[in-house]
Design a protein around this motif. Sequence first.
Motif, mmCIF file in Angstrom:
data_model
loop_
_atom_site.group_PDB
_atom_site.id
_atom_site.type_symbol
_atom_site.label_atom_id
_atom_site.label_comp_id
_atom_site.label_asym_id
_atom_site.label_seq_id
_atom_site.Cartn_x
_atom_site.Cartn_y
_atom_site.Cartn_z
ATOM 1 N N ILE A 1 -3.075 1.866 0.102
ATOM 2 C CA ILE A 1 -3.610 0.598 0.590
ATOM 3 C C ILE A 1 -3.362 0.543 2.096
ATOM 4 O O ILE A 1 -2.377 1.091 2.587
ATOM 5 C CB ILE A 1 -2.979 -0.631 -0.118
ATOM 6 C CG1 ILE A 1 -1.482 -0.751 0.179
ATOM 7 C CG2 ILE A 1 -3.199 -0.566 -1.620
ATOM 8 C CD1 ILE A 1 -0.843 -2.030 -0.367
ATOM 9 N N PHE B 1 -7.664 -6.563 1.843
ATOM 10 C CA PHE B 1 -6.757 -6.392 0.712
ATOM 11 C C PHE B 1 -5.414 -7.065 0.948
ATOM 12 O O PHE B 1 -4.467 -6.830 0.220
ATOM 13 C CB PHE B 1 -6.579 -4.885 0.446
ATOM 14 C CG PHE B 1 -6.275 -4.553 -0.981
ATOM 15 C CD1 PHE B 1 -7.240 -4.695 -1.964
ATOM 16 C CD2 PHE B 1 -5.009 -4.098 -1.353
ATOM 17 C CE1 PHE B 1 -6.964 -4.382 -3.288
ATOM 18 C CE2 PHE B 1 -4.723 -3.789 -2.670
ATOM 19 C CZ PHE B 1 -5.705 -3.926 -3.649
ATOM 20 N N TYR C 1 -3.726 -9.106 -4.831
ATOM 21 C CA TYR C 1 -4.482 -8.470 -5.911
ATOM 22 C C TYR C 1 -3.625 -8.170 -7.140
ATOM 23 O O TYR C 1 -4.101 -7.599 -8.106
ATOM 24 C CB TYR C 1 -5.155 -7.200 -5.386
ATOM 25 C CG TYR C 1 -6.333 -7.507 -4.467
ATOM 26 C CD1 TYR C 1 -7.637 -7.489 -4.956
ATOM 27 C CD2 TYR C 1 -6.132 -7.840 -3.139
ATOM 28 C CE1 TYR C 1 -8.715 -7.790 -4.140
ATOM 29 C CE2 TYR C 1 -7.203 -8.148 -2.303
ATOM 30 C CZ TYR C 1 -8.488 -8.116 -2.814
ATOM 31 O OH TYR C 1 -9.560 -8.422 -2.010
ATOM 32 N N SER D 1 -11.545 -1.460 -7.023
ATOM 33 C CA SER D 1 -10.921 -0.213 -6.555
ATOM 34 C C SER D 1 -10.510 0.681 -7.724
ATOM 35 O O SER D 1 -10.736 1.899 -7.679
ATOM 36 C CB SER D 1 -9.733 -0.520 -5.649
ATOM 37 O OG SER D 1 -8.891 -1.485 -6.252
ATOM 38 N N ASN E 1 -13.979 -5.595 -2.478
ATOM 39 C CA ASN E 1 -12.802 -6.215 -3.100
ATOM 40 C C ASN E 1 -12.953 -7.726 -3.235
ATOM 41 O O ASN E 1 -12.377 -8.333 -4.135
ATOM 42 C CB ASN E 1 -11.552 -5.949 -2.261
ATOM 43 C CG ASN E 1 -11.138 -4.497 -2.287
ATOM 44 O OD1 ASN E 1 -10.964 -3.906 -3.353
ATOM 45 N ND2 ASN E 1 -10.983 -3.904 -1.112
ATOM 46 N N GLN F 1 -12.174 4.439 1.695
ATOM 47 C CA GLN F 1 -11.597 3.094 1.633
ATOM 48 C C GLN F 1 -12.653 2.116 1.145
ATOM 49 O O GLN F 1 -13.817 2.200 1.537
ATOM 50 C CB GLN F 1 -11.094 2.645 3.018
ATOM 51 C CG GLN F 1 -9.835 3.378 3.475
ATOM 52 C CD GLN F 1 -9.333 2.883 4.819
ATOM 53 O OE1 GLN F 1 -9.715 1.809 5.298
ATOM 54 N NE2 GLN F 1 -8.469 3.674 5.439
ATOM 55 N N THR G 1 -7.696 1.111 -0.174
ATOM 56 C CA THR G 1 -8.366 -0.149 0.133
ATOM 57 C C THR G 1 -8.306 -0.381 1.637
ATOM 58 O O THR G 1 -7.350 0.026 2.297
ATOM 59 C CB THR G 1 -7.681 -1.315 -0.605
ATOM 60 O OG1 THR G 1 -6.293 -1.291 -0.289
ATOM 61 C CG2 THR G 1 -7.875 -1.212 -2.100
#
Lengths: 257, 287
Positions: free
Chosen positions: B25, B7, B13, B258, B251, B246, B2
């Motif tokens: 991430i 993120f 999340y 993802s 998101n 990515q 991500t």
Amino acid sequence: MKKRVELFTVTRNRRINNEYIVLYAKPDGKLPDIAPGEFVEIKVENGPNTFLRRPISIHEVNKDSNEMLLLIQEVGEGTRLMVDLQPGDKLDLIYPLGNSFTVPKRGKMLLVGGGVGVAPLLILGRRLREEGAEVNFLLGARNREILMDLTDYKQYGPIGVTTEDGSAGVKGFVTDHPLLKERLKDMDRVYTCGPDAMMRAVATAAKGAGIACEVSLENMMACGFGACLCCVVETKSGNKNTCTEGPVFNIEDLKGW
Amino acid sequence: MTASGTFGFGEEYEDFIDISALGGIVVKGTTLHHREGNPYPRMAETASGMLNAVGLQNKGVDYFVENIYPRIKHYDTGIFVNVSGSTIEEYVQTAEKLNDLEKIPGIELNISCPNVKEGGMSFGVHCPSAIAVTSAVRDVYKGHLMVKLSPNVTDVTEMARGVEGAGADSISLINTLLGMAINAEKRRPLLSTITGGLSGPCIKPVALRMVWQVYNAVKIPIIGMGGIMNATDAIEFMLAGSTAIQVGTANFIDPTISVKIIEGIKEYMQRHNITDVNSLIGGMLID
């Protein structure tokens, strides 16, 4: 409450006036508890111009019918598509988002809403009454034609009305109404949601009378759950996210209010 | 993976997905000192995308190390920290503070943020500066050094070769494109900073082109991004030369996207009888 992405089914589209509708929608499972002031992020299908979700306040929840009610004002392409939704259509929601209004067990409360900002005041009015507080509404609109249907509000307390053209209630803004001009000192707490200028005027009046005031902000946001950092508001302890640390703020915490 | 700035620190999340299901991430841009970021409004919706001008709001690297890292280190995924600064010295000091964190395998050097007045993108649009900051960080940082390139340059391959030569282990691209939006009725800009970074599917063709160009210019792995909304987009980036991808702006619209993209890539591989995902890297067929 755990946030989730869920597909709701529209059960009813109730036309209020030329600009407003109330959407009734239910999830497959049971609705979780919703606190007054919380909001949803609606995914609007179609069109490159409705790329991001739209944050919408929760107007009310009906536990018996398992329905969530959303008051929607047609203002742009995104809300225009929502206004056209019909029973059976699907609604992709992220919820429940944000914090909520304080719900004390006693006291005289004044709930001031302008335009579509009246939305969260219905669920707030009900919750305050359930807990034992006294509820007074003051609702403003541009004119009689787009004034909110007051039926649902009436069950929780008396309603003062203002319209800018005087076609209903007191002529002028909410701050011209005796509830704010003269009777504010009788109140224990003021809640307000609506246009920025209106909320600032209400906050100034509450401050002048030395009464606690909570505002529900409508800052633009991309996500709604604290990731994008776009919806920040300046507070006395630095920038805060309107989506996760708001949308409800005590005016004492806000900078410049 | 991500993308940084979309993120949070992963925690935002947790209600929606299992963070450990992700390949990696990249957490929010981190600087040596606390930054309040830019004034509101910081966001504007545009056709098939959005502009942002957050301005690297963060509490500084010490706060990250002391408060955030202990909360997120249990994620069973590659946690990369996006590092930004106003001077080379700030980049170096920030990177040094991240050296000893066991669960941080690498950093993403952000030399391409368009939303800060000083530094940021100025390192990423001037090749000697990009080389200087990359090699200075390389000298002190022991982990994986990913350098995130700006699309706001005449020749992205020149930058890519420069940072490769300066010791980068991988290159991520593209950061946002510099853009702006105006409210015609009010005759005012939509962002407090007037200009901001454009992201979302509207930038995907530009991003794909740049990934392809860089793929043909360097030997180190490329992490491609720019408007990836679904698994098909992700596969296109791999075919253009990305070793990993990515997911950023998507998101915000679907916080579960993802993991859906991971599933979609697996489904694509099954449908095409592909057993090794690496065979997709640069696998675009040209007659």
